[in-house]
Write an enzyme that holds these catalytic residues in place. Structure first.
Site, mmCIF file in Angstrom:
data_model
loop_
_atom_site.group_PDB
_atom_site.id
_atom_site.type_symbol
_atom_site.label_atom_id
_atom_site.label_comp_id
_atom_site.label_asym_id
_atom_site.label_seq_id
_atom_site.Cartn_x
_atom_site.Cartn_y
_atom_site.Cartn_z
ATOM 1 N N ASP A 151 -73.901 17.158 55.893
ATOM 2 C CA ASP A 151 -75.039 17.918 55.368
ATOM 3 C C ASP A 151 -75.788 17.103 54.317
ATOM 4 O O ASP A 151 -75.318 16.921 53.199
ATOM 5 C CB ASP A 151 -74.549 19.233 54.762
ATOM 6 C CG ASP A 151 -75.695 20.185 54.433
ATOM 7 O OD1 ASP A 151 -76.858 19.811 54.643
ATOM 8 O OD2 ASP A 151 -75.417 21.306 53.967
ATOM 9 N N ASP A 359 -83.304 16.957 57.163
ATOM 10 C CA ASP A 359 -82.040 17.619 56.833
ATOM 11 C C ASP A 359 -81.132 17.654 58.060
ATOM 12 O O ASP A 359 -81.530 18.157 59.113
ATOM 13 C CB ASP A 359 -82.328 19.034 56.331
ATOM 14 C CG ASP A 359 -81.072 19.815 55.983
ATOM 15 O OD1 ASP A 359 -80.077 19.185 55.589
ATOM 16 O OD2 ASP A 359 -81.094 21.056 56.097
#
Length: 484
Positions: A151, A359
């Site tokens: 992440d 992301d």
């Protein structure tokens, strides 16, 4: 009988030439790719026995790098799954994540107070069988294998720990600090604990203890969607592929809940002082990259730490774009989206030239409404003649493609400052809401408001080598076949 969505080759040559010229006049360069509708991971299967474990493997070490295999989580549990149900659920969960990111961004930008060389490569794999469209890698923490969600939108790395007061079900045993000789508790009066406070705005219980030496530094990380992790801040040895690091600071989670599937925890690759990237700055020079695989046949990609380009397998040169500097959003990776094209046709929008996040934890790319509208109009103009279908969840440009076998779809490109390009892989254009192709949607969505920050999701990053160079403040992009 499936239909072929291609030109009938029995037509007269003059007609072919005429149609080609007409296409060039109307659309400019005719940039398209072929997608096999029924020959992919979403197609119904009797069973799916990809593997029995979520753990990925080390791919070895180059002259200055170590590689970890990267997988999609849904492809690693080794049990039969209802892909259609999970794909629809994944959209709902992804929308929750995006909403939480927008709230976090709004809170950070509205605040006037700022929050306070070698290489490694790690296998990176799909996490689709762990009920998520995120990606995982396996590392050794204290000598034990841990599968972590990758992440770039988070900072603190954490795993579920024994004894656990409240933990979700994960594959493999929980990390047990009591059997590790290298585990160390981080205390409230340490500078490390203060770094956590500055990076996460979380004072925790340490704020009221006046720096008592033997009070453990506790952390709380909330992801804004009801997911959270709470526990003790600690340090431990971590093995990233073939590279071992001592005193790595991480969260030992004893109370965890949320959308983490069957993973052991999360690897935070954000930019704050507690992230893995910052903690390994001297070792890897602030550089990491990944290649996210598509989902066909359980393909796997890689996560690489360091700046040894010999580990990449791209056939064309890397194009770079500057990372946008925003002190209020300094833990995120922000790019300047200057344009986009559909099938070679350049789009126009007043919202180009604004910052957009990249992301790995968000699935579907979100665009400002004006840009999305331009994308949708041009895409429908070029992808015409196919039966439409009702929208689903965040996706509103949908089709029924059950009668087709191979379809020709326009190439989508995102253009960034410095003329860096991300050409969306053919597997990242459509989202199969239903595996039988009766509901297939353009895998892009609109934000609710023009002033919200756009996000480039992992679905559009597949089969790209994405290079994060925090030392030179730039991001590199190049197409790469991510199958390992």
């Amino acid at each position: 009988m499936f239909k072929k969505a291609t030109l009938n080759l029995s037509l007269a040559p003059l007609l072919l030439v005429f149609l080609f010229l007409l296409s060039c006049v109307v659309h400019g360069v005719d940039e398209k790719k072929i997608l096999s509708v029924h020959n992919n991971i979403w197609s119904p299967k009797k069973s799916y026995e990809a593997s029995t474990s979520c753990f990925s493997r080390s791919l070895g070490k180059g002259r200055e790098s170590t590689t970890l295999e990267m997988k999609h989580r849904e492809l690693c549990s080794g049990k039969t799954i209802d892909l259609g149900k999970k794909m629809r659920r994944a959209l709902l969960l992804d929308n929750i994540r995006v909403q939480s990111l927008q709230l976090k961004i709004k809170a950070m930008t509205s605040s006037t107070t700022e929050q306070s060389v070698s290489e490694t490569q790690i296998p990176l794999t799909s996490g689709i069988k762990l009920e998520s469209l995120n990606y995982i890698v396996t590392v050794e923490l204290g000598g034990k294998n841990m599968s972590l969600i990758v992440d770039t939108g988070s900072d603190l790395t954490w795993v579920q720990c024994q004894p656990c007061r409240s933990c979700y079900n994960q594959q493999g045993p929980l990390y047990d600090p009591s059997v590790s000789s290298s585990y160390k508790t981080v205390f409230c009066n340490s500078s490390t604990c203060q770094d956590l406070v500055a990076a996460t705005s979380n004072s925790g219980p340490c704020g009221g203890n006046n720096g008592v030496v033997k009070t453990p530094c506790e952390y709380v990380v909330s992801y804004g969607d009801g997911s959270y992790t709470r526990g003790d801040l600690a340090s431990e040895s971590i093995l990233l592929g073939d590279t071992k690091l001592e005193n790595f600071v991480f969260g030992c989670g004893r109370n965890n809940k949320g959308l983490f599937g069957g993973s052991s925890g999360l690897m935070g690759l954000g930019r704050s002082s507690v992230s893995l990237v910052s903690q390994t700055l001297k070792t890897f020079n602030g550089v990491f990259s990944y290649c996210l695989p598509s989902l066909e046949d359980g393909a796997s990609g890689s996560l690489s730490f360091g700046n040894d380009s010999s580990v990449y397998t791209n056939s064309t040169s890397v194009s770079y774009t500057p990372l946008v500097q925003n002190p209020q959003l300094r833990s995120f990776y922000i790019l300047n989206l200057t344009g986009a094209s559909i099938g070679g046709v350049e789009l126009k929008s007043s919202s180009f030239g604004r910052g957009i996040l990249i992301d790995s934890g968000t699935v579907i790319t979100r665009l400002p409404p004006s840009i999305y509208k331009a994308v949708k109009i041009e895409f429908l103009k070029q992808f015409s003649g196919f039966p439409t279908a009702p929208g689903y969840s965040i996706l509103d440009t949908c089709f029924n493609l059950t009668s087709y076998e191979d379809i020709s779809i326009p190439i989508i490109k995102m253009i960034f400052q410095g003329n860096a390009e991300l050409e969306v892989d053919v597997t990242g254009v459509f989202y199969f809401v239903k595996p039988d192709a009766s509901l297939v949607c353009l895998a892009l969505a609109s934000l609710s408001y023009e002033n919200e920050v756009g996000i480039i999701g992992n679905y559009q990053q597949k089969n790209q080598r994405v290079i994060y160079d925090t030392t030179q403040e730039r991001l590199g992009i190049v197409g790469e076949n991510c199958r390992v």
